[in-house]
Design a protein around this motif. Structure first.
Motif, PDB file in Angstrom:
ATOM      1  N   SER A   1      35.762   9.723 -11.843  1.00 50.23           N
ATOM      2  CA  SER A   1      35.113   9.979 -13.126  1.00 50.23           C
ATOM      3  C   SER A   1      36.133   9.972 -14.258  1.00 50.23           C
ATOM      4  CB  SER A   1      34.398  11.332 -13.086  1.00 50.23           C
ATOM      5  OG  SER A   1      33.427  11.346 -12.065  1.00 50.23           O
ATOM      6  N   LEU A   2      35.701   9.488 -15.413  1.00 48.88           N
ATOM      7  CA  LEU A   2      36.534   9.510 -16.620  1.00 48.88           C
ATOM      8  C   LEU A   2      35.847  10.420 -17.629  1.00 48.88           C
ATOM      9  CD1 LEU A   2      37.366   5.702 -16.952  1.00 48.88           C
ATOM     10  CD2 LEU A   2      38.795   7.495 -15.977  1.00 48.88           C
ATOM     11  N   PRO A   3      36.295  11.669 -17.750  1.00 51.27           N
ATOM     12  CA  PRO A   3      35.620  12.600 -18.670  1.00 51.27           C
ATOM     13  C   PRO A   3      35.738  12.118 -20.107  1.00 51.27           C
ATOM     14  CG  PRO A   3      37.697  13.522 -17.887  1.00 51.27           C
ATOM     15  CD  PRO A   3      37.453  12.278 -17.080  1.00 51.27           C
TER      16      PRO A   3
ATOM     17  N   ARG B   1      36.351  -0.624 -14.474  1.00 53.05           N
ATOM     18  CA  ARG B   1      36.427   0.526 -15.371  1.00 53.05           C
ATOM     19  C   ARG B   1      35.301   0.465 -16.397  1.00 53.05           C
ATOM     20  NH1 ARG B   1      40.580   4.122 -17.087  1.00 53.05           N
ATOM     21  NH2 ARG B   1      40.299   4.894 -19.216  1.00 53.05           N
ATOM     22  N   VAL B   2      34.594   1.586 -16.548  1.00 52.93           N
ATOM     23  CA  VAL B   2      33.578   1.754 -17.582  1.00 52.93           C
ATOM     24  C   VAL B   2      34.032   2.907 -18.471  1.00 52.93           C
ATOM     25  CG1 VAL B   2      31.195   2.360 -18.085  1.00 52.93           C
ATOM     26  CG2 VAL B   2      31.719   0.906 -16.116  1.00 52.93           C
ATOM     27  N   GLU B   3      34.280   2.620 -19.752  1.00 53.22           N
ATOM     28  CA  GLU B   3      34.847   3.614 -20.650  1.00 53.22           C
ATOM     29  C   GLU B   3      33.846   4.731 -20.955  1.00 53.22           C
ATOM     30  OE1 GLU B   3      37.864   3.825 -21.629  1.00 53.22           O
ATOM     31  OE2 GLU B   3      38.562   1.888 -20.856  1.00 53.22           O
ATOM     32  N   PRO B   4      34.330   5.968 -21.048  1.00 48.20           N
ATOM     33  CA  PRO B   4      33.447   7.072 -21.450  1.00 48.20           C
ATOM     34  C   PRO B   4      33.114   6.979 -22.932  1.00 48.20           C
ATOM     35  CG  PRO B   4      35.704   7.842 -21.252  1.00 48.20           C
ATOM     36  CD  PRO B   4      35.708   6.409 -20.780  1.00 48.20           C
ATOM     37  N   ILE B   5      32.031   7.641 -23.320  1.00 46.82           N
ATOM     38  CA  ILE B   5      31.617   7.695 -24.726  1.00 46.82           C
ATOM     39  C   ILE B   5      31.979   9.063 -25.274  1.00 46.82           C
ATOM     40  CG2 ILE B   5      29.692   7.553 -26.336  1.00 46.82           C
ATOM     41  CD1 ILE B   5      28.256   5.792 -24.309  1.00 46.82           C
TER      42      ILE B   5
ATOM     43  N   LEU C   1      28.577  17.446 -28.472  1.00 48.99           N
ATOM     44  CA  LEU C   1      30.040  17.480 -28.440  1.00 48.99           C
ATOM     45  C   LEU C   1      30.606  16.886 -27.165  1.00 48.99           C
ATOM     46  CD1 LEU C   1      30.603  21.051 -29.908  1.00 48.99           C
ATOM     47  CD2 LEU C   1      31.414  18.929 -30.943  1.00 48.99           C
ATOM     48  N   HIS C   2      29.877  17.001 -26.061  1.00 52.35           N
ATOM     49  CA  HIS C   2      30.425  16.592 -24.767  1.00 52.35           C
ATOM     50  C   HIS C   2      30.580  15.084 -24.629  1.00 52.35           C
ATOM     51  CE1 HIS C   2      30.025  15.500 -20.411  1.00 52.35           C
ATOM     52  NE2 HIS C   2      31.011  16.364 -20.361  1.00 52.35           N
ATOM     53  N   GLY C   3      29.570  14.301 -25.004  1.00 49.13           N
ATOM     54  CA  GLY C   3      29.633  12.851 -24.841  1.00 49.13           C
ATOM     55  C   GLY C   3      29.103  12.407 -23.490  1.00 49.13           C
ATOM     56  N   GLN C   4      29.439  11.141 -23.088  1.00 46.77           N
ATOM     57  CA  GLN C   4      28.962  10.560 -21.837  1.00 46.77           C
ATOM     58  C   GLN C   4      30.152  10.184 -20.953  1.00 46.77           C
ATOM     59  OE1 GLN C   4      25.749  10.161 -20.742  1.00 46.77           O
ATOM     60  NE2 GLN C   4      25.119  11.308 -22.556  1.00 46.77           N
ATOM     61  N   VAL C   5      30.041  10.546 -19.663  1.00 45.69           N
ATOM     62  CA  VAL C   5      31.121  10.304 -18.715  1.00 45.69           C
ATOM     63  C   VAL C   5      31.283   8.812 -18.429  1.00 45.69           C
ATOM     64  CG1 VAL C   5      29.680  10.465 -16.645  1.00 45.69           C
ATOM     65  CG2 VAL C   5      32.101  11.110 -16.522  1.00 45.69           C
TER      66      VAL C   5
ATOM     67  N   GLY D   1      34.004  16.022 -28.917  1.00 45.35           N
ATOM     68  CA  GLY D   1      33.943  15.796 -30.348  1.00 45.35           C
ATOM     69  C   GLY D   1      34.743  16.837 -31.132  1.00 45.35           C
ATOM     70  N   MET D   2      35.282  16.438 -32.261  1.00 45.59           N
ATOM     71  CA  MET D   2      36.053  17.334 -33.127  1.00 45.59           C
ATOM     72  C   MET D   2      35.106  18.145 -34.011  1.00 45.59           C
ATOM     73  SD  MET D   2      39.465  16.410 -32.796  1.00 45.59           S
ATOM     74  CE  MET D   2      40.318  16.292 -34.361  1.00 45.59           C
TER      75      MET D   2
END
Length: 631
Positions: free
Chosen positions: A63-65, A238-242, A215-219, A69-70
């Protein structure tokens, strides 16, 4: 006679041997067929299954956490950041005897027993199989070097680079922004197992918790090829996280710091709201705390000191603190009386220093025991005359009083995005019957009319009711988020505006609030005289301990934490309100003497420029008042 000698029968022996050979041959053939069929089943029928298992021993999905968000204040100042950090992780399945490995870590890094206990607690928390668990954050270069040199003693242990939440403003926004912490077992069961794979932290309080999903986004994920020891050889896919959405708050750090400075180290709470938008400009609960240790894991000793402190720095006084509002609700009670038609601005009550119900000897004291003589509504507000409002509450009755106060937000949650807010208490006949199995007494209505008795409010509710006075009943829920991912939050279920039978009824109560600071007999006229603009406000004093009938409050005989709370509400400029403020100073004793100067400092910080002049955008045009109402 000797026994006859038995001759060997070769034919019988031959048949026996042949039978045994046949049985053995059949058994061998059956076993061979069973072995062949098993080999066929494994290598042909289940070829895909076992080839997949073999492939999984070589290829793993990691997994790529996503990057959290800022969070910024209204002017773009960072209040919640992501800082690069090296952490020490341990994978139990690869460590073998992980408890022994923990002992080795403690020895290698020369840590104390508390660290050992904390590491073990983190390892035992809920986790997914083969998931590395961070046991230590923010490693120094020396610690990283020690782990590298002793890697042979630390199976399953790795040094990983990651982004860790960091709050550069520290205690300034601890109670509004909140903080993130490690995911516990209960949260792990409720979360999306896929989207939170690889993520070890979640919002615990404040904005961090309310807007956790945004704030968390998508893995993301990547397929990697590993060797027998689990070391990554190459990345296959590889699939980049959002990344999570950035949030801009309504809070202003300069005003926040000014409000904290105004409290000057005293226990209390301050809320400042922009009445026309519902934006919370400042939200202070003192004392506060540094949220950063909670992110990576606060020590038992440090947490114990915060938890057990008499000053309760972890307690959010703005949202969870419940206090009698005292005389700060008198302008709202006045609105109720005017709208219900039980009084007019010229209605007068004689005050001998107390009030008595018909056929009742009990005396309900005015704070001025000598009395104020004949009092109309304007003077009653300016002087905070209790006798007038005892009489008004009696005329209204508990049912109408409860209804009007509820319309101002008392006894309910008023915010749009503040997770920890409590509803407070606006008592009624039904509430007392359900709670105490008793009837409601007329005397309880009287003391409710001056903000005492069962009524409990939060500083946020007081600020919102003040904003409603400033906006003449326009209901906009107070909120902390100005935009989430560039989109302004929307209130899908806004409360109904306070619409009076005659909207001009707002003006006598508002004018009375002005005379609290600018009238000849106003309780806070010293503060008003020093102001560069007109302020409408109301002081209040809330009892912490009850005083017996006939006794007087004596501060010298009262313990410091048993002294009255000081409260003050205000909005300004009175002609064109741009800010509404509620101040509560615990055990401050005097609303006018202690809380009012604090409120003025907050108003000055927002309304005045560096030269001490009213900012041009806040200078009001001449306003027109109803006939018969004078400033």
């Amino acid at each position: 006679m000797p026994a006859p000698i038995r001759l060997k029968d070769h034919e019988v022996d031959t048949r026996l041997i042949r039978g045994r050979l046949l049985v053995g041959a059949v058994a061998v053939i059956l076993l061979t067929l069973l072995l062949v069929s098993r080999m066929y089943y494994l290598q042909v029928v289940q070829f895909e299954h076992h080839s997949t298992l073999a492939e999984n021993n070589r290829i793993h999905v990691q997994s790529l956490p996503p990057t959290r968000g800022m969070i910024y204040d209204r002017n773009g100042v960072v209040v919640a950041d992501n800082r690069a950090s090296f952490s020490l992780t341990l994978t139990r399945e690869r460590a073998g005897d992980w408890e022994t490995v923990l002992d080795s870590i403690i020895e290698v890094l020369e840590l104390d027993a508390d660290s050992r206990e904390l590491f073990e607690k983190r390892i035992r928390q809920g986790r997914r199989p083969f998931e590395p668990v961070p046991v230590m954050f923010e490693l120094t270069e020396e610690q990283i070097a020690r782990v590298a040199v002793n890697q042979f003693r630390l199976p399953g242990v790795e040094v990983a680079a990651s982004l860790v939440r960091y709050y550069p403003q520290k205690e300034h926004f601890a109670h509004s922004v909140g903080y993130v912490g490690r995911i516990n077992e209960g949260e792990l069961k409720k979360l999306d197992a896929v989207n939170y794979s690889g993520t070890h932290h979640i919002g615990k309080t404040g904005i961090e918790r309310f807007y956790e999903d945004e704030l968390h986004g998508q893995v993301g994920y990547e397929e990697v090829e590993t060797n027998a020891r689990g070391r990554v050889l190459r990345v296959l896919k590889r699939v980049e996280p959002i990344s999570g959405e950035d949030i801009y708050l309504t809070l202003d750090i300069a005003l926040q710091e000014a409000a904290e400075a105004a409290l000057d180290g005293r226990r209390g709470a301050i809320v400042a709201i922009e009445p026309n938008t519902g934006e919370v400009l400042a939200m202070v609960s003192q004392p506060s705390f540094d949220p950063n240790p909670f992110v990576t894991g606060i020590s038992f000793k440090a947490y114990g000191e915060l938890r057990d402190s008499l000053d309760q720095p972890l307690f959010n006084r703005v949202l969870r603190g419940l206090y009698p509002p005292g005389s700060t609700i008198k302008p709202m009670v006045a609105i109720a009386g005017l709208d219900a038609g039980v009084i007019t601005p010229s209605t007068r009550v004689f005050d001998p220093g107390f009030y008595q119900l018909p056929n009742n000897k009990h005396k309900y004291r005015n704070w001025n025991r000598y009395g104020d003589g004949w009092v109309d509504l304007d003077l009653a507000l300016a002087r905070s005359n209790d006798t007038y409002f005892y009489d008004l509450a009696h005329k209204l009755g508990i049912d109408r009083l409860h209804d009007y106060m509820s319309r101002f937000g008392f006894g309910q949650r008023v915010s749009l995005d503040m997770f920890e807010e409590t509803a407070g208490l606006m008592p009624s006949r039904d509430w007392k019957r359900n709670r105490y199995r008793q009837s409601w007494y007329p005397g309880e209505t009287l003391i409710l009319g001056i903000g005492q008795g069962y009524m409990q409010t939060t500083p946020l509710q007081l600020a919102q009711s003040t904003a409603l006075m400033a906006s003449r009943g326009k209901w906009i829920r107070p909120h902390l988020a100005r935009s989430v991912g560039g989109v302004q939050p929307v209130d899908t279920d806004p409360p109904a505006d306070i619409v009076l039978r005659d909207q001009k009824a707002w003006e006598p109560a508002r004018l009375g609030m002005e005379h609290v600071l600018h009238g000849a007999r106003g309780t806070a006229r010293k503060v008003g005289d020093a102001a560069a603009y007109r302020i409408a406000g109301k002081s209040g004093t809330a009892q912490v301990v009850a005083i017996k009938q006939g006794e007087r409050y004596n501060r010298e005989k009262t313990q410091e934490r048993h002294r009255d709370h000081a409260l003050f509400i205000a909005y300004a400029p009175a002609e064109k309100p741009q800010i509404a403020v509620a101040v509560m100073v615990e055990n401050g004793e005097s609303g006018s003497g202690v809380a009012a100067p604090v409120a003025k400092q907050v108003l000055d910080a927002w309304l005045l420029d560096e030269e001490g002049l009213l900012k041009s955008q806040y200078r009001p045009a001449d306003s027109v008042l109803p006939v018969g109402v004078k400033r």
